[in-house]
Design a protein around this motif. Sequence first.
Motif, mmCIF file in Angstrom:
data_model
loop_
_atom_site.group_PDB
_atom_site.id
_atom_site.type_symbol
_atom_site.label_atom_id
_atom_site.label_comp_id
_atom_site.label_asym_id
_atom_site.label_seq_id
_atom_site.Cartn_x
_atom_site.Cartn_y
_atom_site.Cartn_z
ATOM 1 N N HIS A 53 0.851 -1.134 -0.095
ATOM 2 C CA HIS A 53 0.020 0.058 0.029
ATOM 3 C C HIS A 53 0.971 1.273 0.182
ATOM 4 C CE1 HIS A 53 0.808 0.832 4.199
ATOM 5 N NE2 HIS A 53 0.629 -0.552 4.419
ATOM 6 N N ARG A 82 -6.235 -1.029 -6.244
ATOM 7 C CA ARG A 82 -7.616 -0.210 -5.872
ATOM 8 C C ARG A 82 -7.370 0.903 -4.911
ATOM 9 N NH1 ARG A 82 -7.047 -4.553 -2.095
ATOM 10 N NH2 ARG A 82 -7.342 -3.880 0.012
ATOM 11 N N GLU A 84 -8.495 3.412 -1.804
ATOM 12 C CA GLU A 84 -9.240 3.661 -0.615
ATOM 13 C C GLU A 84 -8.901 5.055 0.019
ATOM 14 O OE1 GLU A 84 -8.631 0.413 2.095
ATOM 15 O OE2 GLU A 84 -9.538 -1.307 0.953
ATOM 16 N N GLN A 89 -4.034 0.559 -2.539
ATOM 17 C CA GLN A 89 -3.800 -0.636 -2.152
ATOM 18 C C GLN A 89 -3.654 -1.574 -3.450
ATOM 19 O OE1 GLN A 89 -4.010 -1.706 0.972
ATOM 20 N NE2 GLN A 89 -4.589 0.419 1.986
ATOM 21 N N ASN A 91 -3.332 -5.035 -3.001
ATOM 22 C CA ASN A 91 -3.949 -6.284 -2.896
ATOM 23 C C ASN A 91 -4.090 -6.377 -1.498
ATOM 24 O OD1 ASN A 91 -0.836 -6.495 -2.471
ATOM 25 N ND2 ASN A 91 -1.363 -8.246 -1.253
ATOM 26 N N PHE A 92 -4.934 -7.357 -1.010
ATOM 27 C CA PHE A 92 -5.202 -7.708 0.167
ATOM 28 C C PHE A 92 -3.878 -8.544 0.908
ATOM 29 C CE2 PHE A 92 -9.872 -8.126 -0.370
ATOM 30 C CZ PHE A 92 -10.230 -7.198 0.484
ATOM 31 N N TYR A 238 -9.568 -4.878 -13.084
ATOM 32 C CA TYR A 238 -10.379 -4.395 -11.707
ATOM 33 C C TYR A 238 -11.681 -3.699 -12.203
ATOM 34 C CZ TYR A 238 -6.734 -6.120 -8.694
ATOM 35 O OH TYR A 238 -5.688 -6.710 -7.971
ATOM 36 N N LYS A 249 -12.749 -4.488 -5.195
ATOM 37 C CA LYS A 249 -11.397 -5.300 -4.586
ATOM 38 C C LYS A 249 -11.510 -6.643 -5.302
ATOM 39 C CE LYS A 249 -11.710 -2.823 -0.155
ATOM 40 N NZ LYS A 249 -11.921 -3.010 1.341
ATOM 41 N N TYR A 250 -10.313 -7.267 -5.585
ATOM 42 C CA TYR A 250 -10.080 -8.670 -5.936
ATOM 43 C C TYR A 250 -10.098 -9.568 -4.702
ATOM 44 C CZ TYR A 250 -7.811 -13.085 -6.367
ATOM 45 O OH TYR A 250 -7.246 -14.285 -6.768
ATOM 46 N N GLU A 270 -14.290 -10.526 -7.646
ATOM 47 C CA GLU A 270 -14.207 -9.252 -6.987
ATOM 48 C C GLU A 270 -15.573 -8.646 -6.294
ATOM 49 O OE1 GLU A 270 -11.022 -7.849 -10.714
ATOM 50 O OE2 GLU A 270 -13.009 -6.707 -10.188
ATOM 51 N N CYS A 272 -17.703 -5.046 -4.208
ATOM 52 C CA CYS A 272 -17.429 -3.843 -3.523
ATOM 53 C C CYS A 272 -18.100 -3.883 -2.024
ATOM 54 C CB CYS A 272 -18.138 -2.825 -4.337
ATOM 55 S SG CYS A 272 -18.528 -1.368 -3.734
#
Length: 285
Positions: A53, A82, A84, A89, A91-92, A238, A249-250, A270, A272
């Motif tokens: 991030h 993505r 935020e 970001q 990825n998670f 995305y 979000k993936y 993905e 939201c």
Amino acid sequence: MIKTWYEEYEKIKDKAVVVYGCQWDSMTDEQKEKILAEKTVIMSGDSGYACQHYQIIGNANNLSDHECAIIADGGNLCFGYRMEGQEIQLNFDTCYPMVKGTTDEKSPVRIGRAREDTCPHCGGRMVDMLVLDGRDERLRFLGLDGILTATCCPSCVGFLKGPAFNRFTLDGGVEVFPSELFDGAEKTDCYVSPEDYKALTENPFVLGEAPVPLFYGAACQDVNTVGGFANWVQDAEYTTCPHCGKPMKYLAQIQWDTVFDCAEGTLYVEFCPDCHIVSMQHQQT
């Protein structure tokens, strides 16, 4: 072929600077003011390869979110990103595998739950391709206080004009959105046989007990994963949420040939988190 953004990066790289927190903290106020007045400033949240991030702390050159993401990842972006707020970001920060258990084994994630409703295009039965309970301790990183369900037609999802969408409710409800076939036709054949449908909806995959490295899913072509990085067969895509317009979000990838025979490609899921909408898109070579 994975799409990268090096040409765009070369055009805009001099308009921005990526700094680490320790570098920023060591600067005087005058140095910070000078950089903020001249450059778009992006702070890295980590050091080293595959930073997860970044934060935009100043944007003197009015770069778009996408341009800032290109700068942050050095023109790569082969795994997408993505936004935020002002944070980029990539990825998670957690990844779990789906592993083979038994069909009756309890799991907070299931691939391929049978449904009774049928597809308006091919007449085949719809499937809850992913059912995920975010209240499980392993999935707390997703920020879901309930059940996410991703529903589509397994035969038609690869022939649609854009992704398949549905809205989910945290108590397990689903509203499937209307879709169009890519060629404008109203009807098509169903290519998933009853035997394939049975294999898909009775597959043994369950959520693994322990997380795996973030690039586990990206590095392997035969694994199903939740979180982490995806193994995009073509370009990282995305989806834009059809309700709020933000990048989705993936969430997960499902390799079709792991759940029934004679299948190709990957299904990418993905979502939201604000609008509780899921997208599903298919890629193959």
